[in-house]
Design an enzyme around this catalytic site. Structure first.
Site, PDB file in Angstrom:
ATOM      1  N   HIS A 159      -8.776   2.328   4.927  1.00  0.00           N
ATOM      2  CA  HIS A 159      -8.200   3.666   5.107  1.00  0.00           C
ATOM      3  C   HIS A 159      -9.271   4.743   4.958  1.00  0.00           C
ATOM      4  O   HIS A 159      -9.287   5.724   5.713  1.00  0.00           O
ATOM      5  CB  HIS A 159      -7.097   3.903   4.079  1.00  0.00           C
ATOM      6  CG  HIS A 159      -5.818   3.172   4.364  1.00  0.00           C
ATOM      7  ND1 HIS A 159      -5.236   3.150   5.602  1.00  0.00           N
ATOM      8  CD2 HIS A 159      -5.007   2.437   3.543  1.00  0.00           C
ATOM      9  CE1 HIS A 159      -4.119   2.437   5.549  1.00  0.00           C
ATOM     10  NE2 HIS A 159      -3.965   1.994   4.321  1.00  0.00           N
TER      11      HIS A 159
ATOM     12  N   CYS B 111       0.840  -1.186   0.000  1.00  0.00           N
ATOM     13  CA  CYS B 111       0.000   0.000   0.000  1.00  0.00           C
ATOM     14  C   CYS B 111       0.879   1.241   0.000  1.00  0.00           C
ATOM     15  O   CYS B 111       1.926   1.277   0.657  1.00  0.00           O
ATOM     16  CB  CYS B 111      -0.901  -0.015   1.230  1.00  0.00           C
ATOM     17  SG  CYS B 111      -1.879   1.491   1.451  1.00  0.00           S
TER      18      CYS B 111
ATOM     19  N   HIS C  58      -2.341   1.662   9.256  1.00  0.00           N
ATOM     20  CA  HIS C  58      -1.773   0.335   9.073  1.00  0.00           C
ATOM     21  C   HIS C  58      -1.619  -0.406  10.398  1.00  0.00           C
ATOM     22  O   HIS C  58      -1.403   0.201  11.446  1.00  0.00           O
ATOM     23  CB  HIS C  58      -0.419   0.421   8.365  1.00  0.00           C
ATOM     24  CG  HIS C  58      -0.538   0.642   6.905  1.00  0.00           C
ATOM     25  ND1 HIS C  58       0.412   1.309   6.170  1.00  0.00           N
ATOM     26  CD2 HIS C  58      -1.502   0.286   6.014  1.00  0.00           C
ATOM     27  CE1 HIS C  58       0.039   1.350   4.902  1.00  0.00           C
ATOM     28  NE2 HIS C  58      -1.118   0.745   4.784  1.00  0.00           N
TER      29      HIS C  58
ATOM     30  N   HIS D  80      -8.577  -3.381   1.733  1.00  0.00           N
ATOM     31  CA  HIS D  80      -7.562  -2.684   2.520  1.00  0.00           C
ATOM     32  C   HIS D  80      -7.713  -1.167   2.383  1.00  0.00           C
ATOM     33  O   HIS D  80      -7.761  -0.439   3.384  1.00  0.00           O
ATOM     34  CB  HIS D  80      -6.179  -3.121   2.045  1.00  0.00           C
ATOM     35  CG  HIS D  80      -5.043  -2.402   2.704  1.00  0.00           C
ATOM     36  ND1 HIS D  80      -4.260  -2.977   3.677  1.00  0.00           N
ATOM     37  CD2 HIS D  80      -4.550  -1.135   2.529  1.00  0.00           C
ATOM     38  CE1 HIS D  80      -3.348  -2.105   4.075  1.00  0.00           C
ATOM     39  NE2 HIS D  80      -3.493  -0.983   3.382  1.00  0.00           N
ATOM     40  N   GLU D  81      -7.797  -0.681   1.145  1.00  0.00           N
ATOM     41  CA  GLU D  81      -7.876   0.771   0.940  1.00  0.00           C
ATOM     42  C   GLU D  81      -9.189   1.340   1.463  1.00  0.00           C
ATOM     43  O   GLU D  81      -9.232   2.479   1.946  1.00  0.00           O
ATOM     44  CB  GLU D  81      -7.699   1.100  -0.545  1.00  0.00           C
ATOM     45  CG  GLU D  81      -6.379   0.627  -1.149  1.00  0.00           C
ATOM     46  CD  GLU D  81      -5.156   1.148  -0.406  1.00  0.00           C
ATOM     47  OE1 GLU D  81      -5.225   2.270   0.152  1.00  0.00           O
ATOM     48  OE2 GLU D  81      -4.140   0.435  -0.373  1.00  0.00           O
TER      49      GLU D  81
END
Length: 493
Positions: free
Chosen positions: A226, A83, A232, A222-223
């Site tokens: 965010h 990432c 993280h 995952h993104e």
């Protein structure tokens, strides 16, 4: 990228000697990485002890032995696909802080959260390699993954006023030079915390949803984390680890992911988080029964809108194109078939093959996936197959396979190497593998290859093809295969 690895490896035993120009370049490359991902403050001169402290923090967060030295394991970790977000907050992670400090408070920040519980999202554009249906399905499930363990709910926006926007870009895209995408490998994506709520993905990456290439679902999930406010995680098995996890039998979200999202938004109304193992998300069909079944033309030409997995010609000049669970045939007269299930014709063959070719001598079909290979005479699997070809020296997860008439053997391509294989024994011939540079002009990591009846070899990668001249042993032409190669059936009505 390769030059950076070389410089860093030259500096493995001498972190900061200051004499060897290559070592100086290596240390500079490491500093750039550590600055980019938040371990060092940008544009500052560092002492040896400060650089060592930053390396220790990076090693700790990457689950490496903590030494503070720029050793080989640290170098390799720096060049793994990951990432593009910083691993730590520069305002909270101080230089020289012990690597064992409890960093749970860095997993989320209360100021970076949404103050509502229903969020909308929009897919701004689409990766060329995948169908819109596949991407839309993967995005929906990725959002639901977080909704299953928190009080959040999500829906796709019907207008441009979405809370969270997902987009695919090439190179620099107005996020600053340090956030520019660098093609396959490196930083695959990055995102912005609430309330900007955007996630950007490298459009040049070989995205996939079937195990060949970068799994888009994992990166999406995952993104999206965010965009919901999560930073993280130092846990290797966490979805929010900076190095994207692989899908397997374990849950996609681990305890640290769930604790972080619930600290921001609370538990689901039922009080019971819903968890599913990664294998449930390993594949997404090219289309489902919910797709428009009447759109025969769209289904018939599905491979024309995205990358295919393999392509080959049989001895009757029938073209076979494989993508996902399906294959198409194109007759010598240019007639394109309806999509057919691969496993219905070739029994015991897995879905989502990685490479395929037909022998130019006897017409047998060869298929490759993982470390195994299959050989069929017609539709009949030969005795002794599938064979674990990786035991014979073949690479695992090959890019492409080709029957090369001048040699009378199979050729398997993997990254920057190629292997010549005896078609009968499936053993690697002596003096192989060799460098892909022998095939002048052919790029690494192509996704399909075949020999045309006119004698030219065609390599495919994404939307581009390269024509290799067997007489001159070099690429002599390239272009966009949908527009240029009518024999692929994409110009038919």
């Amino acid at each position: 990228m390769r030059a950076g690895i070389l410089y860093l490896l030259l500096a493995v035993m001498t972190l900061c000697s200051g004499t060897d120009p290559a070592t100086e370049e290596a240390v500079h490359t490491a500093k750039v990485f550590l600055e980019k991902y938040g371990y060092l403050k940008e544009e500052k001169d560092y002492s040896t002890s400060q650089l060592a402290a930053a390396l220790r923090d990076f090693q700790w967060s990457s689950n490496l032995p903590v030494s503070g030295e720029l050793n080989e394991a640290t170098v390799l970790q720096m060049h793994l696909p990951r990432c593009g977000m910083k691993d730590v907050s520069q305002t909270n992670w101080l230089l020289g802080s012990p690597h064992y400090t409890n960093k749970r408070k860095k997993r989320y920040t209360m100021k970076n959260k949404w103050y509502k519980r229903h969020l909308t999202y929009q897919i701004v554009n689409w990766p060329w390699y995948l169908s819109q249906h596949q991407v839309r399905k993967a995005v929906k499930v990725a959002f639901q993954l977080w909704g299953n363990v928190s009080s959040l709910t999500f829906s796709e926006a019907v207008s441009d006023s979405a809370d969270i926007r997902l987009a695919f870009f090439d190179g620099e895209h107005n996020d600053g030079a340090r956030h520019a995408f660098d093609g396959p490998g490196g930083a695959l994506a990055h995102a912005f915390f609430p309330r900007r709520g955007e996630a950007h993905f490298d459009n040049a990456e070989h995205w996939s949803l079937n195990g060949k290439g970068r799994n888009l679902f994992v990166v999406l999930a995952h993104e999206i984390g965010h965009t919901l406010g999560l930073q993280h995680s130092p846990f290797k098995t966490a979805l929010m680890s900076p190095y994207y996890k692989k899908l397997g039998k374990d849950y996609v979200l681990n305890f640290d992911d769930i604790l972080a999202i619930q600290n921001l938004y609370g538990a689901p109304s039922s009080g019971k988080p819903v968890q599913l193992p990664g294998k449930e998300f390993a594949t997404f069909q090219d289309w489902s029964e919910e797709s428009n079944g009447d759109a025969v033309g769209e289904r018939k030409r599905n491979y024309c809108q995205s990358m295919f997995d393999a392509i080959t010609w049989d001895l009757k000049h029938t073209l076979y194109i494989f993508k996902g669970r399906y294959y198409w045939t194109i007759s010598s007269h240019g007639n394109v078939s309806e999509p057919q299930l691969t496993q219905q014709r070739w029994k015991k063959l897995p879905s989502f093959i990685e490479a395929a070719t037909v022998s130019g001598s006897d017409g047998k079909f060869y298929f490759f996936k993982g470390g195994k290979c299959w050989r069929y005479k017609g539709s009949n699997l030969e005795a002794g197959f599938p064979l674990k070809c990786s035991d014979n020296g073949l690479p695992r997860h090959p890019d492409t396979a080709l029957y090369f008439q001048p040699l009378g053997h199979l050729v398997v391509f993997k990254g920057e190497k190629y292997y010549v294989i005896n078609a009968e024994s499936l053993m690697v011939e002596p003096y192989y593998p060799r460098s892909l540079q022998d095939w002048k002009g052919v790029p690494r990591s192509t996704n399909a290859v075949l020999t045309h009846p006119n004698g030219s070899v065609y390599f495919f990668k994404g939307e581009t093809y390269w024509r290799f001249d067997q007489d001159n042993l070099r690429v002599t032409a390239s272009g966009k295969w949908v527009q240029d190669l009518s024999w692929l059936g994409c110009h038919t009505s």
